[in-house]
Design an enzyme around this catalytic site. Structure first.
Site, mmCIF file in Angstrom:
data_model
loop_
_atom_site.group_PDB
_atom_site.id
_atom_site.type_symbol
_atom_site.label_atom_id
_atom_site.label_comp_id
_atom_site.label_asym_id
_atom_site.label_seq_id
_atom_site.Cartn_x
_atom_site.Cartn_y
_atom_site.Cartn_z
ATOM 1 N N ASN A 113 0.817 -1.196 -0.027
ATOM 2 C CA ASN A 113 -0.044 -0.132 0.028
ATOM 3 C C ASN A 113 0.748 1.225 0.015
ATOM 4 O OD1 ASN A 113 0.434 0.890 2.830
ATOM 5 N ND2 ASN A 113 -0.298 -1.318 3.334
ATOM 6 N N LYS A 157 8.717 -17.133 -10.675
ATOM 7 C CA LYS A 157 7.883 -15.827 -11.250
ATOM 8 C C LYS A 157 6.654 -16.511 -11.840
ATOM 9 C CE LYS A 157 8.281 -12.082 -14.130
ATOM 10 N NZ LYS A 157 8.885 -11.646 -15.291
ATOM 11 N N PRO A 207 -2.515 -12.053 10.680
ATOM 12 C CA PRO A 207 -3.015 -11.743 12.341
ATOM 13 C C PRO A 207 -3.099 -10.264 12.392
ATOM 14 C CG PRO A 207 -0.597 -12.478 11.980
ATOM 15 C CD PRO A 207 -1.246 -12.453 10.539
ATOM 16 N N ASP A 208 -4.133 -10.041 13.272
ATOM 17 C CA ASP A 208 -4.131 -8.531 13.644
ATOM 18 C C ASP A 208 -3.251 -8.025 14.696
ATOM 19 O OD1 ASP A 208 -4.983 -5.987 14.847
ATOM 20 O OD2 ASP A 208 -6.749 -6.361 13.641
ATOM 21 N N ILE A 209 -2.047 -7.528 14.605
ATOM 22 C CA ILE A 209 -0.969 -7.473 15.416
ATOM 23 C C ILE A 209 -1.747 -6.517 16.716
ATOM 24 C CG2 ILE A 209 1.215 -6.519 15.721
ATOM 25 C CD1 ILE A 209 1.775 -6.821 12.631
ATOM 26 N N PHE A 254 -4.514 3.073 14.733
ATOM 27 C CA PHE A 254 -4.815 4.168 13.970
ATOM 28 C C PHE A 254 -5.943 3.546 13.292
ATOM 29 C CE2 PHE A 254 -2.173 7.741 13.309
ATOM 30 C CZ PHE A 254 -1.182 7.542 14.261
ATOM 31 N N LYS A 294 -13.337 0.024 16.051
ATOM 32 C CA LYS A 294 -12.118 -0.581 16.391
ATOM 33 C C LYS A 294 -11.757 -0.328 17.643
ATOM 34 C CE LYS A 294 -10.741 -0.543 11.312
ATOM 35 N NZ LYS A 294 -10.105 0.185 10.293
ATOM 36 N N LYS A 298 -11.111 -3.791 19.336
ATOM 37 C CA LYS A 298 -9.721 -4.514 19.421
ATOM 38 C C LYS A 298 -9.085 -4.099 20.947
ATOM 39 C CE LYS A 298 -8.326 -3.903 14.709
ATOM 40 N NZ LYS A 298 -7.301 -3.689 13.701
HETATM 41 O O1 PMT Z 1 2.969 5.997 6.558
HETATM 42 P P1 PMT Z 1 1.889 7.335 6.192
HETATM 43 O O2 PMT Z 1 2.395 7.718 4.437
HETATM 44 O O3 PMT Z 1 2.626 8.630 6.950
HETATM 45 O O4 PMT Z 1 0.668 7.227 6.333
HETATM 46 C C1 PMT Z 1 0.307 7.230 7.762
HETATM 47 C C2 PMT Z 1 -1.053 6.300 7.530
HETATM 48 C C3 PMT Z 1 -2.230 6.733 6.971
HETATM 49 C C4 PMT Z 1 -0.580 4.917 7.050
HETATM 50 C C5 PMT Z 1 -1.286 6.116 9.176
HETATM 51 O O5 PMT Z 1 -1.647 7.487 9.671
HETATM 52 C C6 PMT Z 1 -2.517 5.234 9.448
HETATM 53 O O6 PMT Z 1 -3.519 5.625 9.363
HETATM 54 N N1 PMT Z 1 -1.930 4.009 9.744
HETATM 55 C C7 PMT Z 1 -3.031 2.731 10.174
HETATM 56 C C8 PMT Z 1 -3.560 2.167 8.557
HETATM 57 C C9 PMT Z 1 -4.344 0.957 8.696
HETATM 58 O O7 PMT Z 1 -3.957 0.041 8.434
HETATM 59 O O8 PMT Z 1 -5.344 1.297 9.290
HETATM 60 P P2 PMT Z 1 -6.574 0.040 9.730
HETATM 61 O O9 PMT Z 1 -7.931 1.026 9.873
HETATM 62 O O10 PMT Z 1 -6.479 -0.681 8.467
HETATM 63 O O11 PMT Z 1 -5.839 -0.725 10.808
HETATM 64 C C10 PMT Z 1 -6.246 -0.432 12.078
HETATM 65 C C11 PMT Z 1 -5.205 -0.608 13.073
HETATM 66 O O12 PMT Z 1 -4.995 -1.987 13.140
HETATM 67 C C12 PMT Z 1 -3.982 0.133 12.613
HETATM 68 O O13 PMT Z 1 -3.417 0.455 13.847
HETATM 69 C C13 PMT Z 1 -3.004 -0.941 12.244
HETATM 70 O O14 PMT Z 1 -1.704 -0.711 12.397
HETATM 71 C C14 PMT Z 1 -3.419 -2.106 12.818
HETATM 72 N N2 PMT Z 1 -3.477 -3.446 12.195
HETATM 73 C C15 PMT Z 1 -4.165 -3.758 11.006
HETATM 74 C C16 PMT Z 1 -4.194 -4.957 10.512
HETATM 75 C C17 PMT Z 1 -3.253 -5.970 10.757
HETATM 76 N N3 PMT Z 1 -3.196 -7.127 10.385
HETATM 77 N N4 PMT Z 1 -2.758 -5.718 12.064
HETATM 78 C C18 PMT Z 1 -2.597 -4.460 12.902
HETATM 79 O O15 PMT Z 1 -1.956 -4.236 13.483
#
Ligand code: PMT
Length: 397
Positions: free
Chosen positions: A209, A287, A303-305, A321, A335, A339
């Site tokens: 991404n 490939k 997994p959701d860390i 976030f 969330k 979570k």
């Molecule tokens: O890196 P930049 O270009 O500065 O951009 C910043 C950002 C937009 C990436 C940042 O501000 C942000 O929003 N980060 C979280 C992105 C995200 O994956 O959001 P989510 O809504 O999909 O996930 C929710 C939370 O679960 C996040 O804290 C994520 O780190 C966490 N997560 C999600 C999936 C997963 N498998 N494991 C996780 O820990």
């Protein structure tokens, strides 16, 4: 080193004590700080910019109107760069201009544009220091949050004896050290994830991404400045690690999870990384050939860390976030609850928003509160978010 990686903007105004700024620059660097020097016109009559350039390792700035310097690092950028401004010596004239909110040279302009803490080391003749005008200016600056370091008393360059001597460089360095080591996260261990993950589909291709890592790196820097020991678990980015921060590089979500679990326990966890929700069920060993018009890749959930950290019995204060294109607050609140987070920072994403941008805007939610952090540079937002977190992390059981 006591000031390891700290960005110190050293302002020098016109006074005989300016000669001590060369020793101060050297001491700050010996303590691990990165130093950028800005001089007033008056200061250049007491010490040359060339001396300070040699000692700081960076060009010294004097004028607001220097096109070459502005192109290399604009004054607003320099104001954002600073973790602290130290003005030594701070002359009576400079303090008067700061108290009046003037921006009639580069140094005063930077002081107005900078949100970092400001330290002033006054140095002047004892009568000037005792003058009600100077005392009123000093009081005004203190009321606005500036910290006065000194002045000390003793014999003065003008031949008089009294209060008005600039503190010695080592004493000033010690004051800065105290400031940084008693930050609101002093003694806390913080683990932060940042950047994207890459999920391989074959040896040369991956799903990823647009995360640049900027937000997470800015948080790592702000947490470090708040006195924390910081571990930054980073997906692939083009950013340098903030000095004094331990960076662990990973590629995939599984590797990020592993690195985070290894880094625990900690007092505070911030999940800023854009972790891929899915990975390829099978990574092709060779490939993938374009043998057909369509290609289906089976994905399985990662997994959701964040949720896993929050579910641990020794859970840290856990901040997530939420990156959403629509229904920002509803999804973020969901969330936060689902979570079991202590706090969540919601940002709107989409074309030109948040991902890979220098600026961002956050709505921060916790169980019984909400705070808007309006559009700003990510380093400014990071400082504000760390302040919000620090206010609550100490109550965490
Ligand atoms: O890196 P930049 O270009 O500065 O951009 C910043 C950002 C937009 C990436 C940042 O501000 C942000 O929003 N980060 C979280 C992105 C995200 O994956 O959001 P989510 O809504 O999909 O996930 C929710 C939370 O679960 C996040 O804290 C994520 O780190 C966490 N997560 C999600 C999936 C997963 N498998 N494991 C996780 O820990």
């Amino acid at each position: 080193m006591t000031l390891s990686g700290k960005h110190i903007l050293l302002g020098i105004s016109g006074g005989i004590a300016a000669y001590k700024a060369s020793d101060l620059t050297r001491r700050l660097r010996d303590a691990g700080a990165e130093v950028r020097v800005v001089m007033t016109e008056g200061a250049t009559h007491f010490i040359t910019p060339l001396t300070l350039q040699a000692l700081s390792g960076h060009p010294v700035r004097v004028s607001l109107w220097d096109e070459e310097h502005e192109a290399a690092m604009g004054h607003i950028e320099l104001a954002r760069w600073a973790d602290a401004i130290l003005i030594a010596p701070a002359s009576a004239d400079l303090m008067a201009r700061l108290a009046a909110g003037m921006a009639n040279d580069l140094l005063t302009t930077l002081c107005l544009a900078c949100e970092a803490p400001m330290f002033l080391a006054p140095a002047m003749n004892r009568v000037m220091w005792a003058h009600p005008a100077t005392r009123a200016n000093a009081a005004t600056l203190q009321e606005r949050g500036a910290t006065l370091l000194g002045p000390g008393a003793g014999s003065q360059a003008c031949g008089e004896t009294g209060e008005g001597r600039m503190l010695e460089p080592l004493d000033l360095v010690e004051h800065l050290h105290k400031h940084f080591s008693i930050g609101p996260l002093a003694g806390k261990k913080v683990v932060i994830t940042a950047g994207p993950t890459r999920e391989a589909i074959d040896p040369v291709r991956y799903i990823s991404n647009r995360s640049s890592g900027r937000m997470g790196y800015a948080l790592a820097e702000a947490a470090r400045n708040a006195g924390a020991e910081v571990v930054l678990v980073s997906g692939p980015t083009a950013l340098p690690a903030p000095a004094g921060v331990q960076r662990i590089d990973v590629e995939s979500a599984l590797a990020m999870r592993e690195a985070v679990m290894q880094a625990l326990p900690c007092d505070l966890f911030i999940g800023t990384a854009a972790v891929a929700d899915y990975r390829a069920a099978v990574i092709a060993p060779g490939k993938i050939k374009k043998a057909s018009d369509t290609l289906a890749i089976e994905l399985v959930k990662n997994p959701d860390i964040l949720a896993e950290v929050a579910a641990r019995p020794d859970r840290p204060f856990t901040v997530g976030f939420a990156a959403e294109t629509d229904h920002l607050l509803d999804h973020a609140r969901d969330k936060l609850v689902r979570k079991h987070l202590d706090m969540i920072a919601a940002n709107r994403v989409g074309e030109g928003l948040a991902f890979d941008q220098p600026d961002n805007a956050l709505t921060v939610l916790w169980r019984d509160g909400i705070k808007e952090l309006p559009q700003a540079d990510k380093r400014v937002l990071a400082r504000q978010l760390i302040e919000l977190i620090a206010d609550r992390v100490h109550d965490h059981a």
